[in-house]
Design a protein around this motif. Sequence first.
Motif, PDB file in Angstrom:
ATOM      1  N   SER A 153       0.838  -1.198   0.000  1.00  0.00           N
ATOM      2  CA  SER A 153       0.000   0.000   0.000  1.00  0.00           C
ATOM      3  C   SER A 153       0.875   1.251   0.000  1.00  0.00           C
ATOM      4  O   SER A 153       1.942   1.278   0.624  1.00  0.00           O
ATOM      5  CB  SER A 153      -0.942   0.010   1.209  1.00  0.00           C
ATOM      6  N   THR A 203      -7.118   6.741 -12.975  1.00  0.00           N
ATOM      7  CA  THR A 203      -6.080   6.535 -11.955  1.00  0.00           C
ATOM      8  C   THR A 203      -6.752   6.426 -10.585  1.00  0.00           C
ATOM      9  O   THR A 203      -7.266   5.364 -10.245  1.00  0.00           O
ATOM     10  CB  THR A 203      -5.044   7.660 -12.002  1.00  0.00           C
ATOM     11  N   THR A 204      -6.767   7.504  -9.793  1.00  0.00           N
ATOM     12  CA  THR A 204      -7.373   7.390  -8.455  1.00  0.00           C
ATOM     13  C   THR A 204      -8.458   8.431  -8.199  1.00  0.00           C
ATOM     14  O   THR A 204      -8.968   8.522  -7.084  1.00  0.00           O
ATOM     15  CB  THR A 204      -6.301   7.540  -7.361  1.00  0.00           C
ATOM     16  N   GLY A 207      -7.624  10.391  -5.246  1.00  0.00           N
ATOM     17  CA  GLY A 207      -7.290   9.676  -4.026  1.00  0.00           C
ATOM     18  C   GLY A 207      -5.792   9.705  -3.758  1.00  0.00           C
ATOM     19  O   GLY A 207      -4.984   9.644  -4.683  1.00  0.00           O
ATOM     20  N   PHE A 210      -3.419   4.131  -2.145  1.00  0.00           N
ATOM     21  CA  PHE A 210      -3.885   2.994  -2.942  1.00  0.00           C
ATOM     22  C   PHE A 210      -3.111   1.741  -2.547  1.00  0.00           C
ATOM     23  O   PHE A 210      -2.020   1.813  -1.958  1.00  0.00           O
ATOM     24  CB  PHE A 210      -3.744   3.267  -4.441  1.00  0.00           C
ATOM     25  N   THR A 212      -2.572  -2.801  -3.499  1.00  0.00           N
ATOM     26  CA  THR A 212      -2.805  -3.988  -4.314  1.00  0.00           C
ATOM     27  C   THR A 212      -2.588  -5.227  -3.461  1.00  0.00           C
ATOM     28  O   THR A 212      -1.585  -5.320  -2.741  1.00  0.00           O
ATOM     29  CB  THR A 212      -1.851  -4.039  -5.518  1.00  0.00           C
ATOM     30  N   ALA A 242     -12.925  -0.198  -3.961  1.00  0.00           N
ATOM     31  CA  ALA A 242     -12.141  -1.423  -4.106  1.00  0.00           C
ATOM     32  C   ALA A 242     -12.900  -2.414  -4.973  1.00  0.00           C
ATOM     33  O   ALA A 242     -14.124  -2.365  -5.088  1.00  0.00           O
ATOM     34  CB  ALA A 242     -11.848  -2.034  -2.738  1.00  0.00           C
ATOM     35  N   ARG A 254      -7.827  -4.464  -5.668  1.00  0.00           N
ATOM     36  CA  ARG A 254      -7.249  -3.116  -5.741  1.00  0.00           C
ATOM     37  C   ARG A 254      -8.064  -2.182  -4.846  1.00  0.00           C
ATOM     38  O   ARG A 254      -9.299  -2.262  -4.802  1.00  0.00           O
ATOM     39  CB  ARG A 254      -7.286  -2.579  -7.172  1.00  0.00           C
ATOM     40  N   VAL A 256      -8.436   2.032  -3.569  1.00  0.00           N
ATOM     41  CA  VAL A 256      -8.119   3.455  -3.705  1.00  0.00           C
ATOM     42  C   VAL A 256      -8.866   4.197  -2.609  1.00  0.00           C
ATOM     43  O   VAL A 256     -10.073   3.975  -2.414  1.00  0.00           O
ATOM     44  CB  VAL A 256      -8.532   4.009  -5.083  1.00  0.00           C
ATOM     45  N   LEU A 263      -7.523   4.197   4.054  1.00  0.00           N
ATOM     46  CA  LEU A 263      -6.994   2.984   3.420  1.00  0.00           C
ATOM     47  C   LEU A 263      -6.594   1.958   4.472  1.00  0.00           C
ATOM     48  O   LEU A 263      -6.911   0.768   4.338  1.00  0.00           O
ATOM     49  CB  LEU A 263      -5.796   3.336   2.549  1.00  0.00           C
TER      50      LEU A 263
END
Length: 285
Positions: A153, A203-204, A207, A210, A212, A242, A254, A256, A263
Amino acid sequence: MFDVAVSTPSKMEAAPMQRARGEARISFKQMGSQTRLDELYQRGSAKFRLPKVYDNIPVAVLINTAGGVTGGDEYSYSARVAAGGHAILTSQAAERAYRRSAGNGTIITRLTAEANAFVEWLPQETILFNASALHRSMTVDLKGNARFLGIESIVLGRTAMGERIDTVSFRDKWRIHRDGKLVFADDARLEGNTKDILKGSATTSGGLAFATLIDCDPNAETRLDRARSALEGCGPGTSVRAAASAWNGVLTARFVAADGRALRDALMSFLETYRSAPLPRVWHC
């Protein structure tokens, strides 16, 4: 009479800044029903510590005694779990990539799981500060039906501290092989002004954090319903978005989020539900 020549430089040359170096290697063996430490090597500012746990799954905690990573720093981590073993690797705290004066900070991670082994890579978040440069890579080698569960992250600055991130250089590369065959490859790159890069919906959407998650296992697809159920608290109307998918023995999720706190809360809830087990205690410190 003596002639003395004195050379005076017009500008004082700055001495090169000291760089941090670290290497840590650990391996585990299987003894009956328990996974035990086999070998441990550490050098420089990279350390492994093994806190006392109350089950048969050892936890190895990575510590960067330099306190963070900046340009020119180099770290190497590796771990191996023997056939039938199960080990968890985590970090003492969030890793921090600080402003660089020159060069890139480098982190190289190599993980190996023998047949019927299970290795979990569960470090806490990495925080990128303004003008930082971090390039890292992870290579995972799985044998037979071994399983790898890993998460990474990224948080762009600490919003609670009012930190502003104008530019970073961040590269992240994942390569997972099973019996020598590439089964998963993923590359991420942030280069330049993060606000411009991350403002789009591709992209985000603005955000600042992020993550994975990868679950690489021959039976990974059977856990997709569990993963999506664990993500029910994420979505429209929340600060975290997500999604999860699975194909060909690899499950991917994933995340964000608006900021690092949102997060982290979402990841802790998801991981404990998906794994059906509590996270290492350092996550709660």
